[in-house]
Each structure stands twice: as C-alpha cells, then as structure tokens.
Write a protein that holds these residues in place. Structure first.
Motif, short mmCIF file in Angstrom:
data_model
loop_
_atom_site.label_atom_id
_atom_site.label_comp_id
_atom_site.label_asym_id
_atom_site.label_seq_id
_atom_site.Cartn_x
_atom_site.Cartn_y
_atom_site.Cartn_z
N ARG A 65 31.62 49.66 37.78
CA ARG A 65 32.82 50.51 37.75
C ARG A 65 32.77 51.50 38.89
NH1 ARG A 65 34.54 51.44 31.95
NH2 ARG A 65 33.07 50.21 30.75
N PHE A 66 33.88 51.77 39.48
CA PHE A 66 33.96 52.86 40.46
C PHE A 66 35.42 53.28 40.60
CE2 PHE A 66 33.81 48.77 42.69
CZ PHE A 66 34.97 48.81 43.48
N GLN A 67 35.61 54.36 41.36
CA GLN A 67 36.98 54.78 41.66
C GLN A 67 37.23 54.57 43.14
OE1 GLN A 67 37.15 58.77 39.94
NE2 GLN A 67 38.06 57.86 38.11
N ILE A 68 38.46 54.26 43.46
CA ILE A 68 38.79 53.97 44.85
C ILE A 68 40.12 54.62 45.21
CG2 ILE A 68 39.75 51.71 44.15
CD1 ILE A 68 38.88 50.71 46.96
N GLU A 69 40.16 55.20 46.40
CA GLU A 69 41.41 55.79 46.90
C GLU A 69 42.15 54.75 47.73
OE1 GLU A 69 39.68 60.23 47.59
OE2 GLU A 69 41.26 59.55 48.95
N ALA A 70 43.42 54.60 47.44
CA ALA A 70 44.23 53.65 48.21
C ALA A 70 45.69 54.09 48.12
CB ALA A 70 44.06 52.24 47.66
N GLU A 71 46.50 53.57 49.04
CA GLU A 71 47.92 53.95 49.06
C GLU A 71 48.65 53.45 47.83
OE1 GLU A 71 50.23 52.99 52.53
OE2 GLU A 71 48.80 54.07 53.81
N ASN A 72 48.32 52.23 47.44
CA ASN A 72 48.97 51.67 46.25
C ASN A 72 48.04 50.64 45.60
OD1 ASN A 72 49.28 49.18 47.70
ND2 ASN A 72 50.98 50.18 48.77
N GLU A 73 48.51 50.10 44.49
CA GLU A 73 47.66 49.21 43.71
C GLU A 73 47.34 47.92 44.46
OE1 GLU A 73 48.74 49.08 39.60
OE2 GLU A 73 47.65 47.19 39.29
N VAL A 74 48.31 47.43 45.23
CA VAL A 74 48.08 46.19 45.98
C VAL A 74 46.94 46.39 46.99
CG1 VAL A 74 49.10 44.56 47.63
CG2 VAL A 74 50.46 45.41 45.70
N ASN A 75 46.98 47.53 47.71
CA ASN A 75 45.92 47.81 48.67
C ASN A 75 44.57 47.97 47.98
OD1 ASN A 75 47.95 47.79 50.48
ND2 ASN A 75 47.66 49.90 51.21
N THR A 123 29.45 40.20 44.51
CA THR A 123 29.08 38.94 43.87
C THR A 123 28.48 37.99 44.91
OG1 THR A 123 31.12 37.72 44.32
CG2 THR A 123 31.10 39.11 42.35
N ASN A 124 27.71 37.05 44.44
CA ASN A 124 27.28 35.94 45.28
C ASN A 124 28.13 34.74 44.88
OD1 ASN A 124 26.13 33.72 46.42
ND2 ASN A 124 24.02 34.40 46.10
N PRO A 125 29.11 34.40 45.70
CA PRO A 125 30.07 33.36 45.32
C PRO A 125 29.43 32.01 45.02
CG PRO A 125 30.79 34.52 47.30
CD PRO A 125 29.38 34.95 47.03
N VAL A 126 28.19 31.81 45.45
CA VAL A 126 27.51 30.55 45.15
C VAL A 126 27.30 30.40 43.65
CG1 VAL A 126 25.41 29.17 45.52
CG2 VAL A 126 26.35 30.53 47.40
N ILE A 127 26.99 31.51 42.99
CA ILE A 127 26.68 31.41 41.55
C ILE A 127 27.52 32.33 40.66
CG2 ILE A 127 24.28 30.60 41.75
CD1 ILE A 127 23.35 33.50 41.52
N GLU A 128 28.25 33.25 41.28
CA GLU A 128 28.96 34.25 40.45
C GLU A 128 30.45 34.31 40.77
OE1 GLU A 128 25.43 37.63 40.05
OE2 GLU A 128 26.72 37.63 41.80
N GLU A 129 31.21 34.84 39.79
CA GLU A 129 32.62 35.13 40.05
C GLU A 129 32.96 36.46 39.37
OE1 GLU A 129 34.53 31.70 38.59
OE2 GLU A 129 33.93 32.05 36.52
N ALA A 130 34.03 37.07 39.86
CA ALA A 130 34.37 38.40 39.36
C ALA A 130 35.74 38.41 38.70
CB ALA A 130 34.36 39.39 40.52
N ILE A 131 35.84 39.21 37.64
CA ILE A 131 37.14 39.51 37.06
C ILE A 131 37.40 40.98 37.41
CG2 ILE A 131 38.47 39.75 34.93
CD1 ILE A 131 36.51 37.64 33.71
N ILE A 132 38.51 41.24 38.07
CA ILE A 132 38.78 42.59 38.57
C ILE A 132 39.93 43.22 37.79
CG2 ILE A 132 39.55 43.91 40.58
CD1 ILE A 132 38.34 41.64 42.32
N LYS A 133 39.72 44.45 37.37
CA LYS A 133 40.83 45.20 36.75
C LYS A 133 40.99 46.51 37.51
CE LYS A 133 40.17 43.28 32.19
NZ LYS A 133 39.17 43.42 31.14
N ILE A 134 42.23 46.82 37.85
CA ILE A 134 42.53 48.05 38.59
C ILE A 134 43.53 48.86 37.78
CG2 ILE A 134 43.54 49.00 40.72
CD1 ILE A 134 41.29 47.45 41.63
N GLN A 135 43.28 50.13 37.68
CA GLN A 135 44.19 50.97 36.89
C GLN A 135 44.28 52.34 37.55
OE1 GLN A 135 42.70 51.50 32.91
NE2 GLN A 135 44.78 51.55 32.06
#
Lengths: 224, 84
Positions: free
Chosen positions: B45-55, B69-81
């Motif tokens: 988890r972290f916080q990120i500054e950006a202009e909008n949600e798409v960015n 992630t290491n795409p060879v063995i892992e994948e990520a599910i991302i949630k932004i709020q």
C-alpha cells in the motif's frame, strides 16, 4: 597472466570474501567492487556473489537489479564479458533480465543448506568449459529461494539451445527440469544456485567447485 | 490529488505455491473441511500524488511491471482510490 575478476558487493552480500579467497587460491586477481559504483575498473570478468542483497526485500534481487553496477554489468555482458551469478547473484541476474526465468521459494518451504550432487549437462559456457559433460560434482547449496521456474516456452528455448549447464542429480528444491545452472544465448552470462566457492578446498569437504571457477577464469583470460 | 494505491501481488496461475499448499494441508489437519485452492500473495500500500486517477493508475501499473512484481511468476491486482 592472472585475470582481474570483480566481485560485486551489495548491502547484504555475504559470500564475497569466500569467493575472493577461492579465486585467489586458484591464481586469479580478484577484487571487491561496490554496487553503487558504475566504474568497474577494467575487470576481465564479474561475479555477483551469494547473500541477501538489500535484505532480499520485495523479492531476492528486486532492488539490487537497479544498482548502478548492474547497468555497467549489463553493458559488460552485452559486449561478451564473462558474468557469473552465484545463488543470490543468480537471482539478481534473472531479475535484471540477463538470464531468463525466476527463482521462487523451495518446494518444501525449507531453507536448504547441504551438499548436493550436480551433473554437468553442457561444457560450452564460461562456467563449465573445463569440466566434462556428464561429470558429477559435489557442491553445497544454501538457499530458500532456489526453485527455478520459467514458462514452457523459456524451458523449451533453454533445452534446444543447450543452455541448461548444470542439473541436480536429486532435485532438492523443486526446480523445473532439475535445473541448477543456466547460461544466456551467448554463453558468457551464467547463473547457478550452488556455491562453487565453498567447494574449493579439501578442508571444506569438496574441491569440485574448482573446475567451475577455473573455467570462469579461463573465460576471463580469453576476454583479456 | 492524492490517491491511495492498494496492490495485491499473487503468483500467476499455474505457478506452484508451496506456502498455499502447506496452509491448505494445515486447514485439513485442523479439521476445517472443504478449504481448497489456497494461494498466498502479498499486499503493498502507498499513497501517490497525480493529476487524476488515470495518471495515478498508469504510474502504479508501470511501477508494478518494472519493480513491484516479477512478471515471470507474479501478477498484480491494482486498486486506486482518491484520499478522502
């Protein structure tokens, strides 16, 4: 002429001195290089030693691969320079994309610290040029994340390219196809989980690692 | 804007998960019946500054692909709020 071999030290590396000791004993001129330095000082070959670079945080090698030294090593490798990753060094090389696949947790979820028997599968690499195909070597392993994993396509490429250079006689960690060590397409970048530097003296119970390090020195010498 | 990023990192389907299978066996040993397909991942988890949600999403996606992630063995599910 004894080859100049750079041994990269990351915060958390812990096999660099064993590696220096073994190489010196074999007649090489090794020296330690710091991971934050881009300048590798005209070495003939590079070793990324075992340990826990950056604490293995996130994943083994995940942070180390972004060290300035890794940029230099990537250029060096692209120009044909011999590069060897031992244990954590192998993990760093896969994370950096210099070798394919990944190393994940051992199938039995145990940290393994034991001598294993390896079989030399191919002698056309900077690590195995002085060994004999089919030769067995007793060399220790010391890892929790040594379970070599890759896609079916990658495994197929490794097999048809004869890039699997070392296999376990008895698979200790679940590695795909009993893989203990592989090389890149150009055969100058090699990674293996076992520790040849720990099998270089009768006092350590085996001298079977010497033929691998000697091969690597020969590769470094050829680079000179 | 500041966004909360929640990233779930899992082993890809088909990649053996020794932790998951060990936990699965333990559930049976404890008497819990019918617990199957246990998979173990991690969350970041972290916080990120950006202009909008798409960015924000595109930066987090790149961060996952290159580093988290290491795409060879892992994948990520991302949630932004967006942070309230």
């Amino acid at each position: 002429m004894s080859p100049n071999i750079g041994v990269i030290v990351f915060p958390g590396s812990n096999c660099e001195k064993d590696t220096i000791e073994a190489l010196t004993d074999l007649g090489a001129s090794p020296r330690l290089l710091w991971h934050a330095d881009r300048d590798m000082g005209n070495v003939d070959a590079v070793i990324i030693p075992g340990g826990f670079a950056h604490g293995d945080y996130l994943r083994p090698g995940a942070i180390a691969r972004f060290s300035p030294a890794m940029e230099a090593i990537t250029n060096f490798a692209e120009n044909g320079g011999p590069v060897l990753g031992i244990c954590n060094g192998f993990q760093v090389l896969t994370e950096a994309g210099l070798l394919p696949g990944a190393l994940q947790k051992n199938a039995g979820l145990k940290f393994l610290c034991q001598e294993v028997e390896l079989r030399v599968e191919n002698t056309n690499s900077v690590l195995t040029s002085q060994a004999l195909e089919g030769q067995t070597l007793r060399i220790p392993i010391n890892h929790f994340e040594g379970n070599y994993t890759c896609s079916d396509e990658t495994l197929h490429e490794l097999q048809i390219g004869h890039r699997i250079i070392l296999k376990y006689s008895e698979n200790p960690n679940g590695s795909v196809a009993d893989i203990a060590g592989i090389c890149n397409d150009n055969r100058n970048v090699v990674g293996l989980m076992p520790h040849p530097e720990r099998a270089c003296h009768t006092l350590l119970g085996s001298t079977d690692g010497r033929v691998l390090l000697k091969s690597f020195m020969e590769g470094a010498h050829a680079k000179v | 804007m500041v966004y909360d990023a929640f990233i779930e990192v899992n082993l890809r389907e088909g990649i053996a998960d020794p932790q998951g299978s060990t936990i699965e066996k333990a559930t049976a040993n404890l008497g819990f019946e019918g617990v199957v397909n246990v998979r173990v991942g991690k969350c970041i988890r972290f916080q990120i500054e950006a202009e909008n949600e798409v960015n924000a999403s595109s930066v987090v996606q790149e961060l996952c692909d290159r580093f988290l992630t290491n795409p060879v063995i892992e994948e990520a599910i991302i949630k932004i709020q967006v942070v309230e």
